[in-house]
Design an enzyme around this catalytic site. Structure first.
Site, PDB file in Angstrom:
ATOM      1  N   GLY A  14      23.969 -27.974  -0.712  1.00 33.76           N
ATOM      2  CA  GLY A  14      24.086 -28.738   0.619  1.00 33.76           C
ATOM      3  C   GLY A  14      25.306 -29.093   1.069  1.00 33.76           C
ATOM      4  O   GLY A  14      25.662 -30.304   1.536  1.00 33.76           O
ATOM      5  N   TYR A 154       9.648 -39.242  -0.943  1.00 32.70           N
ATOM      6  CA  TYR A 154      11.009 -39.307  -0.746  1.00 32.70           C
ATOM      7  C   TYR A 154      11.525 -40.154  -2.050  1.00 32.70           C
ATOM      8  O   TYR A 154      12.386 -39.648  -2.927  1.00 32.70           O
ATOM      9  CB  TYR A 154      11.865 -39.622   0.235  1.00 32.70           C
ATOM     10  N   PRO A 184      23.525 -43.734  -3.686  1.00 34.99           N
ATOM     11  CA  PRO A 184      24.025 -44.421  -2.530  1.00 34.99           C
ATOM     12  C   PRO A 184      22.824 -45.082  -1.548  1.00 34.99           C
ATOM     13  O   PRO A 184      21.736 -44.485  -1.624  1.00 34.99           O
ATOM     14  CB  PRO A 184      24.544 -43.189  -1.411  1.00 34.99           C
TER      15      PRO A 184
END
Ligand code: NDP
Ligand code: 8X3
Length: 256
Positions: A14, A154, A184
């Site tokens: 990513g 998610y 995070p």
């Protein structure tokens, strides 16, 4: 340049956007060789040109298990021995309740955020064990333990990442291979644009009126963990914007 990183090879999944891109840039600036993984070939080519010659762009969909195994085995020799794997590629799709969510979106999140992490890790871990050194960094999220409406799949994928990371640490204790999970809170990237199907306005509203973490903030945390001496394993880092906090427990009452 950071003496400890010179000669090391770091692979970031990513790397075409957001946290992965900033992480790849941080390691490239430290003198490491960096393999950038993502699906968008043009962005990879641009970044590889920007970051300099110690960088290799690899166009790869991390959900393709066989493709991952082949692509990593066939990396140019200078980039083949991965010292640090940053399992960062991931996404959230929508905010629908589970009974209405598009099932293909569920599958994409599970395949990208969970199954692909297993593929990438299995592709590099045998050689790390053999060399008795290496570092695997997982990009988790506060969503691993902070639930919110519509977060369902998610959040569950990030709980998977959290527990996988801790369990791998247990498996690898006593070897020279380190395992870290970074969790995070809100980071301003393309994350919300992807979540809202390309709706830039809706995505921008997520970060309006507050200072979110920047991808560079998270990259710095990743870099710190990796650049510590080899006997130090940071298991978990949770970071969030100063402006963010935790919601209260919600009670939905009915009139009696
Ligand atoms: P971005 O959308 O900016 O970046 C996501 C990256 O993942 C892109 O480079 C994308 O590249 C890559 N990617 C997605 N699917 C695939 C795939 N199938 N194969 C290869 N690469 C893929 O989001 P972030 O930088 O914010 O997200 C990075 C990680 O951080 C994710 O795991 C996310 O869950 C996590 N995170 C994000 C937070 C946030 O608030 N932004 C907070 C906490 C965690 P390409 O499209 O080119 O394939
Ligand atoms: C991304 C942060 O709070 O949108 O992991 O789930 S959140």
């Amino acid at each position: 340049m950071t003496a400890r990183m010179v000669g090391q090879t770091v692979l970031v999944t990513g790397a075409t956007s957001g946290i992965g891109c900033a992480t790849a840039a941080r390691f490239a600036a430290s003198g490491a060789r960096v393999v950038l993984v993502g699906r968008r070939a043009e962005r990879l080519a641009e970044l590889a040109a920007t970051f300099g010659e110690r960088v290799h762009g690899l166009v790869l969909d991390v959900r393709d298990h066989d493709g991952v195994m082949t692509a990593l085995a066939e990396l140019p020799e200078a980039f083949r021995n991965i010292d640090v794997l940053v399992n960062n590629a991931g996404l959230a799709l929508g905010l629908a309740s589970l009974e209405t969510i598009n099932f293909d979106d569920c599958t994409r999140m599970l395949e990208t955020n969970c199954a692909a992490v297993l593929s990438m890790t299995r592709a590099v871990l045998p050689a790390m064990r053999e060399r008795n050194r290496g570092h695997i960094v997982h990009m988790g999220s506060i969503a691993s333990h902070v639930a919110y409406p519509g977060g369902n799949v998610y959040c569950a994928t990030k709980a998977f990442v959290h527990q996988l990371s801790q369990s791998m640490k247990a498996d690898l204790a006593g070897t020279g291979v380190r395992v870290t999970c970074i969790e995070p809170g809100m980071v301003e990237t393309e994350f919300s644009e992807v979540r809202f199907g390309g709706d830039k306005e809706k995505a921008a509203s997520v970060y309006r009126g507050m200072k979110a973490l920047t991808p560079e903030d998270v990259a710095e945390a990743v870099f710190w963990c990796v650049s510590l001496p080899a006997h130090v394993n940071v298991n978990l880092i949770e970071l969030m914007p100063t402006a963010q906090g935790f919601g209260p427990t919600i009670v939905k009452r009915v009139d009696r």
